[in-house]
Design an enzyme around this catalytic site. Structure first.
Site, PDB file in Angstrom:
ATOM      1  CB  ALA A 135      -0.941   0.001   1.205  1.00 20.79           C
ATOM      2  CG  ASP A 136       3.524   2.528   3.268  1.00 21.23           C
ATOM      3  OD1 ASP A 136       2.562   3.295   3.424  1.00 21.23           O
ATOM      4  OD2 ASP A 136       4.155   2.040   4.212  1.00 21.23           O
ATOM      5  CB  VAL A 137       5.626   0.501  -2.661  1.00 20.39           C
ATOM      6  CG1 VAL A 137       6.271   0.617  -4.040  1.00 20.39           C
ATOM      7  CG2 VAL A 137       6.703   0.286  -1.602  1.00 20.39           C
TER       8      VAL A 137
END
Length: 398
Positions: A171-173
């Site tokens: 989700a972050d990347v």
């Protein structure tokens, strides 16, 4: 630290003010730094003891991989003199990127509306956990939490073993990549309108979008997908199969590919088998088919099967550990591991860009900067005299 190569590339005319921390924001800004943009990483002075991320391991692989090709400027944004420096930078910048909690930017006086009055051309990028407003806006947003809320953990992992997160910060990347694409889109539109705009990306929206066909199954068919382990949710046989010395991946759900698999396995009788003849039948009878295939595939070593399947045009591949990934001849050919020289660590390697341009390639010029390494240089370029810079430093502004 001097640049190993001069800053150049397709984004060399772009200046980015990087207020981001942890992972999603830095993953976004890295896209600009590697393609030549002048990225100024704005950090709090040392005495404020504000960490950029997890434990402040600046010389560690994570930080070095995320923050290469940047310059670092320390500013206390809570000090009026520090804010004045930031506003001067905004006046000549193209992009401001931040991933504070949604209310922080307004308290600091660095929100989009304020910066737009200084520079109407500014593209302002905000990454948050759940959006800039709404019932969850003030919740802390972490990758692991969002993987669960967005449904990924309900479709990932083996059935009957409970929810399972992905093995990296997807989700972050993903939010960083979507945000970079959104900023590029806004910069392209600015060429026509002459105006910047506010770009908003959330981890929650990103994770739902990355579910792709799994999310669409619910929206279109009202189907609730579940966990299928290493099997593909609908296309069988696709998954992990045991060999004589390990495991391999096979993707042969499509009809023509399944036929080639059966021929490569020397089991043509499986092509028109009553339980496996169509894609629908194979999905319904996946456990029986997988059991049959596993018995066959266990008879030979992984490398032998990979050779056989390559000759038979069957989609298959090894299941590598990370060290084996970077030893793979195709990965080496693609120059995925890129060298850098660090003033303390010496020769290091980081992960390169996953796409290439024929005329204007990405470049890795410098390792991640020390905190405030370029403060004097940047302030000098803004017109501050040496005595003034030292006074600001003594006062704790920079």
């Amino acid at each position: 630290m001097e640049n190993a190569t001069p800053r150049r590339g397709p984004l060399a005319a772009i200046k980015v003010l990087d207020l981001t921390r942890v992972r999603a924001g830095p993953a976004c800004v890295r896209q600009f730094a590697d393609w030549g943009a002048d990225v100024i990483k704005i950090e709090s002075p040392d005495y404020m003891e504000v960490s950029d991320g997890w434990g402040g391991l600046r010389d560690g692989p994570d930080f070095q991989n995320l923050h290469r090709n940047k310059r670092s400027l320390t500013i206390n944004l809570k000090d009026p003199d520090g804010l004045a420096i930031f506003y001067k930078l905004v006046a000549e910048a193209d992009v401001v990127a931040e991933n504070f909690r949604p209310d922080v930017k307004f308290r600091l006086g660095i929100d989009y509306q304020t910066l737009r009055d200084i520079n109407p051309r500014i593209v302002y990028a905000s990454i948050s956990g759940f959006g800039q407003d709404g019932p969850y806006a003030k919740r802390p947003g972490f990758d692991h939490i969002v993987q669960g809320m967005a449904g990924l953990m309900s479709v990932n992992g083996d059935p009957g073993h409970g929810p399972m997160r992905a093995g990296f910060a997807v989700a972050d990347v993903g939010a960083g990549m979507y945000c970079a694409m959104a900023v590029m889109t806004a910069l392209l539109e600015r060429q026509t309108s002459g105006k910047g705009q506010w770009v908003e990306v959330s981890l929650l929206q990103t994770m739902i979008a990355m579910l792709d066909f799994q999310a669409a199954r619910w929206l279109f068919l009202q189907e609730i997908p579940g966990q299928t382990g290493n099997d593909h949710p609908t296309s069988i046989p696709t998954g992990v199969y045991p060999t004589a010395d390990g495991y391999i991946n096979i993707a042969a759900g499509e009809q023509a590919m399944y036929r080639r698999l059966c021929i490569a396995l020397e089991r043509p009788d499986l092509i028109d088998h009553a339980d496996y003849a169509t894609e629908e039948l194979r999905s319904h009878n996946r456990h029986g088919l997988n059991d049959v295939l596993s018995v066959i595939i266990r008879t030979r070593a992984s490398a032998e099967w990979i050779r056989i399947f390559e000759q038979g045009s069957v989609a298959a591949g090894p299941i590598n550990r990370i060290n084996e990934v970077f030893a793979d001849p195709q990965v080496r050919h693609l120059d995925v591991a890129r060298p850098l020289k660090h003033p303390r660590l010496g020769d290091i390697e980081v992960v390169g860009q996953p796409f290439s341009l024929s005329r204007t390639p990405s470049e890795l010029r410098t390792a991640a900067p020390d905190r405030g390494e370029h403060t004097h240089e940047i302030l000098r370029d803004l017109g501050y005299l040496p005595g003034h810079i030292e006074a600001l430093r003594a006062k704790g502004v920079v």
